[in-house]
Design a protein around this motif. Structure first.
Motif, PDB file in Angstrom:
ATOM      1  N   GLN A 404      44.973  28.452  62.681  1.00 45.57           N
ATOM      2  CA  GLN A 404      44.134  29.638  62.510  1.00 45.57           C
ATOM      3  C   GLN A 404      43.391  29.916  63.823  1.00 45.57           C
ATOM      4  N   TYR A 405      43.940  30.812  64.623  1.00 53.82           N
ATOM      5  CA  TYR A 405      43.325  31.134  65.899  1.00 53.82           C
ATOM      6  C   TYR A 405      42.270  32.229  65.726  1.00 53.82           C
ATOM      7  N   TYR A 406      41.302  31.931  64.862  1.00 53.24           N
ATOM      8  CA  TYR A 406      40.218  32.871  64.577  1.00 53.24           C
ATOM      9  C   TYR A 406      39.064  32.106  63.937  1.00 53.24           C
ATOM     10  N   ASN A 407      37.908  32.755  63.830  1.00 56.40           N
ATOM     11  CA  ASN A 407      36.714  32.131  63.242  1.00 56.40           C
ATOM     12  C   ASN A 407      36.336  30.821  63.921  1.00 56.40           C
ATOM     13  N   VAL A 444      55.625  25.343  65.784  1.00 56.58           N
ATOM     14  CA  VAL A 444      54.351  25.883  66.263  1.00 56.58           C
ATOM     15  C   VAL A 444      54.313  27.393  66.047  1.00 56.58           C
ATOM     16  N   GLY A 445      53.338  27.859  65.274  1.00 57.36           N
ATOM     17  CA  GLY A 445      53.161  29.280  65.019  1.00 57.36           C
ATOM     18  C   GLY A 445      51.744  29.733  65.329  1.00 57.36           C
ATOM     19  N   LEU A 446      51.572  31.031  65.494  1.00 58.37           N
ATOM     20  CA  LEU A 446      50.282  31.617  65.833  1.00 58.37           C
ATOM     21  C   LEU A 446      49.671  32.251  64.589  1.00 58.37           C
ATOM     22  N   GLY A 447      48.558  31.688  64.109  1.00 63.50           N
ATOM     23  CA  GLY A 447      47.887  32.237  62.948  1.00 63.50           C
ATOM     24  C   GLY A 447      46.831  33.255  63.345  1.00 63.50           C
ATOM     25  N   VAL A 448      46.925  34.466  62.816  1.00 64.23           N
ATOM     26  CA  VAL A 448      46.005  35.547  63.200  1.00 64.23           C
ATOM     27  C   VAL A 448      45.560  36.311  61.955  1.00 64.23           C
ATOM     28  N   PRO A 449      44.349  36.905  61.998  1.00 64.15           N
ATOM     29  CA  PRO A 449      43.918  37.757  60.884  1.00 64.15           C
ATOM     30  C   PRO A 449      44.631  39.098  60.924  1.00 64.15           C
ATOM     31  N   ALA A 450      44.890  39.658  59.736  1.00 63.01           N
ATOM     32  CA  ALA A 450      45.628  40.918  59.666  1.00 63.01           C
ATOM     33  C   ALA A 450      44.784  42.109  60.082  1.00 63.01           C
ATOM     34  N   SER A 451      43.469  41.971  60.006  1.00 61.26           N
ATOM     35  CA  SER A 451      42.585  43.066  60.379  1.00 61.26           C
ATOM     36  C   SER A 451      41.209  42.501  60.655  1.00 61.26           C
ATOM     37  N   THR A 452      40.297  43.346  61.119  1.00 61.91           N
ATOM     38  CA  THR A 452      38.932  42.891  61.358  1.00 61.91           C
ATOM     39  C   THR A 452      38.227  42.524  60.057  1.00 61.91           C
ATOM     40  N   SER A 453      38.714  43.021  58.939  1.00 69.44           N
ATOM     41  CA  SER A 453      38.125  42.695  57.639  1.00 69.44           C
ATOM     42  C   SER A 453      38.562  41.330  57.134  1.00 69.44           C
ATOM     43  N   SER A 497      45.796  38.205  55.530  1.00 73.60           N
ATOM     44  CA  SER A 497      46.734  37.841  54.488  1.00 73.60           C
ATOM     45  C   SER A 497      47.680  39.018  54.311  1.00 73.60           C
ATOM     46  N   THR A 498      48.694  38.879  53.444  1.00 72.96           N
ATOM     47  CA  THR A 498      49.579  40.021  53.193  1.00 72.96           C
ATOM     48  C   THR A 498      48.796  41.169  52.569  1.00 72.96           C
TER      49      THR A 498
END
Length: 520
Positions: A404-407, A444-453, A497-498
């Protein structure tokens, strides 16, 4: 509203000491001893592999010297000392033949010694060990149909002690006209005996003795594309678009159902469709849910049950809870048709016992088992961390780790520099830690949020994600950080998420998914 444990909220920013010294590695060891092996047409292609020239003839090194105080054989061996900003790498580029099999080996000594090859035209091999005495590393690869040269490398790790290397060899077809094909059935295959404390990968016929987790030659579950898109499906309503499993776009190769529930039995899992979500969907029944999973599987997709979330309380910390986890996970897989398990535990893991549990589930499920992970960024900063240990322990059954490359706030990259979240450099320089730390590129995969929400911080546009994938795979479209090598087999990307992707107009499915599936 769904229970709070189902909702991903911004986590407090955690800080990590800047500089290479902050990365404290704890790699498991791998030692392979080569047996009889070489085919009649094979030769050793390495120049000065024993360093008996008394110099670095044939090699290009950032911090290497030839010394005679400690050798494996002969009179000289390589000694290389990593720095704060480099790994003390030594390389040699050799001519090879397309579509041919090669075995690479070296004797090494010291902390965090790596051996591998780049530019093979297929999956670039890499192996490592940490050893107070001489130990042999060995790996292998098959060149691509257009490959005529590869680069062999040895290196240590940033800011760590010096390592030694001796008797480096690359055995395979050489010369303008080899006498027979290296893949001919009449040619005996190299043999190897392996002793491992982790989960090594070896090509050749291998016999393994493990003191840690079970070993084997790991492969991606059949039917998945080279680069996969993973998306979490929310079994709850938190303001994002509500979906049935059947509503998830076809671009998603792996769908992680979030989340399994903890029970009163330590380690055991349960799962129930959220009644509020079912109501929002006009009555989504268990039978419809199962039918949607079956339809996705029939279309070549994989559906896994995610364990955890920010407030997930499943704990596997002893043999009994490991057995409970395995038994309950397998029961849910059979009940609903799940292909495997996703580990998204964000409140600590036990690499030993959860590793045992996951191996037990994999043994029950067989070759089609899918195991994904979504650790927080800080959990994958070094191989000494428990989540990274878990990934390495189950490497033989692991499909992909989508960190999770966020938060997370700013974090160290593999070059020792600190990068801010929400940038391409953050994605590439942090993914590099895993790529150099022992996971296969396809893991190895890159986890990202789908939007700013979808997250409290760290959102990047789909175009930035695609650029990061290209940088890691081909060295193109990089930011200011450019890795010293490329990983054409990079695993893919994930999004939370989806549902949030659907709310935002499906940029992940439409842009990132299309890009992944078009990558060579």
């Amino acid at each position: 509203m769904p229970p709070a444990r189902h909702r991903r909220r911004p986590r407090a920013v955690r800080t990590l000491l800047a500089g290479a010294g902050a990365i404290a590695l704890g790699l498991s060891g791998l030692v392979l001893v080569t047996g009889t092996g070489a085919r009649a047409a094979d030769v050793d292609l390495i120049t000065n592999g024993g360093f008996e020239a008394g110099a670095l003839t044939g090699w290009s090194c950032t911090g290497g010297t030839v010394q005679s105080a400690t050798v494996h054989s002969g009179s000289y061996a390589l000694r290389s000392t990593p720095g704060a900003g480099d790994t003390g790498e030594c390389t040699q580029t050799v001519a090879v033949k397309p579509s041919s099999a090669y075995t690479l080996s070296s004797w090494v000594q010291g902390s965090y010694a790596y051996l591998g090859a780049r530019g093979t035209g297929g999956t670039d091999p890499s192996t490592w060990t940490t050893s107070a005495g001489w130990a042999q590393l060995s790996t292998g690869f098959t060149t691509g149909p257009a490959t005529t040269s590869v680069t062999v490398y040895l290196h240590g790790w940033y800011g760590q002690a010096a390592f030694l290397a001796d008797d480096v060899s690359l055995v395979g077809p050489g010369g303008p006209q080899p006498s027979q094909s290296p893949t001919s059935p009449s040619s005996p295959s190299p043999t190897a005996t392996a002793t491992a404390t982790g989960s090594p990968t070896a090509t050749a016929t291998a016999t393994a003795t493990a003191t840690g987790s079970p070993t084997g030659t790991p492969t991606k579950p059949p039917g998945l594309p080279k680069h996969v898109l993973t998306g979490y499906w929310q079994n709850f309503d938190n303001g994002a678009a509500v979906q049935r499993i059947g509503d998830v776009p076809a671009a998603y190769d792996i769908i992680a159902v979030a989340f399994a529930d903890a029970t009163a039995t330590p380690g055991a899992l349960s799962f129930t469709l959220d009644p509020a979500l079912s109501s929002r969907l006009g009555g989504y029944t268990d039978a419809q849910f199962k039918a949607d999973i079956a339809a996705k599987r029939a279309a070549g997709k994989r559906v896994v049950l995610s364990v955890g979330g920010q407030n997930g309380t499943v704990s596997v910390a002893d043999p009994a809870s490991a057995a409970n986890f395995a038994d309950s996970a397998w029961s849910l897989m059979r009940t609903y048709g799940f292909d495997g398990i996703d580990i998204d535990l964000e409140n600590g893991v036990n690499a030993t016992y959860l590793g045992q549990a996951l191996h037990a589930v994999a043994a029950k499920a067989g070759s089609g088992f899918v195991l994904t992970m979504a650790p927080q960024t800080i959990d994958m900063q070094s191989t000494g961390m428990e989540y990274f240990k878990l990934a390495l322990n189950v490497k033989d059954v692991l499909t992909i780790v989508n960190t999770q490359y966020y938060n997370s706030g700013a974090m160290n990259g593999c070059d020792g520099n600190v990068y801010a979240q929400g940038t391409e450099n953050f994605l590439t320089a942090l993914a590099c830690i895993q790529l150099q730390g022992g996971l296969r590129p396809d893991q190895v995969g890159l986890g990202v949020p789908a939007s700013t929400s979808a997250a409290g911080g760290g959102y990047v546009s789909a175009g930035v994600v695609n650029a990061a994938l290209d940088c890691l795979a081909a060295g193109t479209d990089c930011g200011s950080y450019r890795p010293g090598t490329t990983w054409p087999g990079i695993g893919g990307a994930m999004t939370w998420s989806t549902n949030w992707d659907a709310s935002a107009g499906s940029p992940v499915a439409g842009t990132i998914g299309a890009h992944l599936h078009a990558m060579p």
